[in-house]
Design a protein around this motif. Structure first.
Motif, PDB file in Angstrom:
ATOM      1  N   GLU A   3       0.840  -1.189   0.000  1.00  0.00           N
ATOM      2  CA  GLU A   3       0.000   0.000   0.000  1.00  0.00           C
ATOM      3  C   GLU A   3       0.875   1.239   0.000  1.00  0.00           C
ATOM      4  OE1 GLU A   3      -3.262   0.360   2.688  1.00  0.00           O
ATOM      5  OE2 GLU A   3      -3.426  -1.808   2.864  1.00  0.00           O
ATOM      6  N   GLN A   4       0.414   2.262  -0.717  1.00  0.00           N
ATOM      7  CA  GLN A   4       1.126   3.527  -0.720  1.00  0.00           C
ATOM      8  C   GLN A   4       0.698   4.328   0.499  1.00  0.00           C
ATOM      9  OE1 GLN A   4      -0.137   5.137  -4.502  1.00  0.00           O
ATOM     10  NE2 GLN A   4       1.834   4.631  -5.389  1.00  0.00           N
ATOM     11  N   PRO A   5       1.588   5.196   1.011  1.00  0.00           N
ATOM     12  CA  PRO A   5       1.180   6.069   2.105  1.00  0.00           C
ATOM     13  C   PRO A   5      -0.022   6.906   1.677  1.00  0.00           C
ATOM     14  CG  PRO A   5       3.541   6.217   1.730  1.00  0.00           C
ATOM     15  CD  PRO A   5       2.966   5.387   0.612  1.00  0.00           C
ATOM     16  N   ALA A   6      -0.866   7.240   2.622  1.00  0.00           N
ATOM     17  CA  ALA A   6      -2.075   8.013   2.316  1.00  0.00           C
ATOM     18  C   ALA A   6      -1.746   9.305   1.588  1.00  0.00           C
ATOM     19  CB  ALA A   6      -2.849   8.314   3.594  1.00  0.00           C
ATOM     20  N   SER A   7      -0.604   9.922   1.923  1.00  0.00           N
ATOM     21  CA  SER A   7      -0.254  11.197   1.292  1.00  0.00           C
ATOM     22  C   SER A   7      -0.065  11.061  -0.212  1.00  0.00           C
ATOM     23  CB  SER A   7       1.013  11.781   1.917  1.00  0.00           C
ATOM     24  OG  SER A   7       2.114  10.942   1.672  1.00  0.00           O
ATOM     25  N   THR A   8       0.382   9.894  -0.689  1.00  0.00           N
ATOM     26  CA  THR A   8       0.614   9.762  -2.122  1.00  0.00           C
ATOM     27  C   THR A   8      -0.682   9.517  -2.889  1.00  0.00           C
ATOM     28  OG1 THR A   8       1.053   7.400  -1.986  1.00  0.00           O
ATOM     29  CG2 THR A   8       2.953   8.875  -1.829  1.00  0.00           C
ATOM     30  N   LEU A  72       5.529  14.706   2.086  1.00  0.00           N
ATOM     31  CA  LEU A  72       5.604  14.464   3.525  1.00  0.00           C
ATOM     32  C   LEU A  72       4.472  15.148   4.290  1.00  0.00           C
ATOM     33  CD1 LEU A  72       9.458  14.929   3.986  1.00  0.00           C
ATOM     34  CD2 LEU A  72       8.179  12.781   3.812  1.00  0.00           C
ATOM     35  N   ASP A  73       3.688  15.951   3.596  1.00  0.00           N
ATOM     36  CA  ASP A  73       2.590  16.720   4.185  1.00  0.00           C
ATOM     37  C   ASP A  73       3.093  17.675   5.265  1.00  0.00           C
ATOM     38  OD1 ASP A  73      -0.060  17.573   4.303  1.00  0.00           O
ATOM     39  OD2 ASP A  73      -0.575  16.138   5.872  1.00  0.00           O
ATOM     40  N   VAL A  74       4.187  18.377   4.940  1.00  0.00           N
ATOM     41  CA  VAL A  74       4.732  19.414   5.814  1.00  0.00           C
ATOM     42  C   VAL A  74       5.030  20.655   4.980  1.00  0.00           C
ATOM     43  CG1 VAL A  74       5.776  17.764   7.430  1.00  0.00           C
ATOM     44  CG2 VAL A  74       7.150  18.701   5.571  1.00  0.00           C
ATOM     45  N   GLU A  78       9.761  23.584   6.833  1.00  0.00           N
ATOM     46  CA  GLU A  78       9.971  22.696   7.976  1.00  0.00           C
ATOM     47  C   GLU A  78      10.914  21.537   7.653  1.00  0.00           C
ATOM     48  OE1 GLU A  78       6.153  21.454   9.449  1.00  0.00           O
ATOM     49  OE2 GLU A  78       5.461  23.521   9.632  1.00  0.00           O
ATOM     50  N   LEU A  79      11.301  21.409   6.397  1.00  0.00           N
ATOM     51  CA  LEU A  79      12.241  20.342   6.036  1.00  0.00           C
ATOM     52  C   LEU A  79      13.596  20.615   6.679  1.00  0.00           C
ATOM     53  CD1 LEU A  79      11.511  19.998   2.209  1.00  0.00           C
ATOM     54  CD2 LEU A  79      10.785  18.439   4.021  1.00  0.00           C
ATOM     55  N   PRO A  80      14.209  19.603   7.267  1.00  0.00           N
ATOM     56  CA  PRO A  80      15.536  19.801   7.874  1.00  0.00           C
ATOM     57  C   PRO A  80      16.571  20.220   6.832  1.00  0.00           C
ATOM     58  CG  PRO A  80      14.581  17.693   8.550  1.00  0.00           C
ATOM     59  CD  PRO A  80      13.709  18.243   7.453  1.00  0.00           C
ATOM     60  N   GLY A  81      17.576  20.933   7.290  1.00  0.00           N
ATOM     61  CA  GLY A  81      18.638  21.407   6.404  1.00  0.00           C
ATOM     62  C   GLY A  81      19.305  20.295   5.618  1.00  0.00           C
ATOM     63  N   GLU A  82      19.485  19.131   6.267  1.00  0.00           N
ATOM     64  CA  GLU A  82      20.128  18.011   5.561  1.00  0.00           C
ATOM     65  C   GLU A  82      19.272  17.532   4.400  1.00  0.00           C
ATOM     66  OE1 GLU A  82      18.826  16.851   9.236  1.00  0.00           O
ATOM     67  OE2 GLU A  82      20.069  18.624   9.290  1.00  0.00           O
TER      68      GLU A  82
END
Length: 93
Positions: A3-8, A72-74, A78-82
């Motif tokens: 199953e794909q994540p709900a976000s996709t 990622l639904d963010v 909010e994504l980390p620098g890395e």
């Protein structure tokens, strides 16, 4: 079957960070859903947009980071620098 994540499974129109103009441009390169975006990857989609519109500048925050954030639904900021650094590397930026 995996199953794909709900976000996709959500449409681009419902995705965080993706407005009407970004969705339209993604449609022009064959991306119509978050599942399509996940399959293609945000970096590959960003490169394809840059190739399709060579005279236009696509800011990484509004395109590259936004595409990853949508998956990622963010919010893109909010994504980390890395993660941002890895995305830029993958996109050749």
């Amino acid at each position: 079957m995996t199953e794909q994540p709900a976000s996709t499974l959500r449409s681009l129109a419902d995705a965080r960070n993706i407005g009407a103009s970004i969705a339209q441009r993604l449609n022009e390169i064959g991306i119509f859903s978050l599942a399509d975006l996940a399959d293609r990857t945000p970096a590959a989609a960003y490169r394809a947009l840059c190739e399709r519109y060579p005279a236009q500048r696509f800011p990484v925050c509004y395109y590259l980071y936004s595409l990853q954030g949508a998956l990622l639904d963010v919010h893109w900021n909010e994504l980390p620098g890395e993660v941002k650094a890895e995305l830029r590397k993958q996109a050749g930026r």
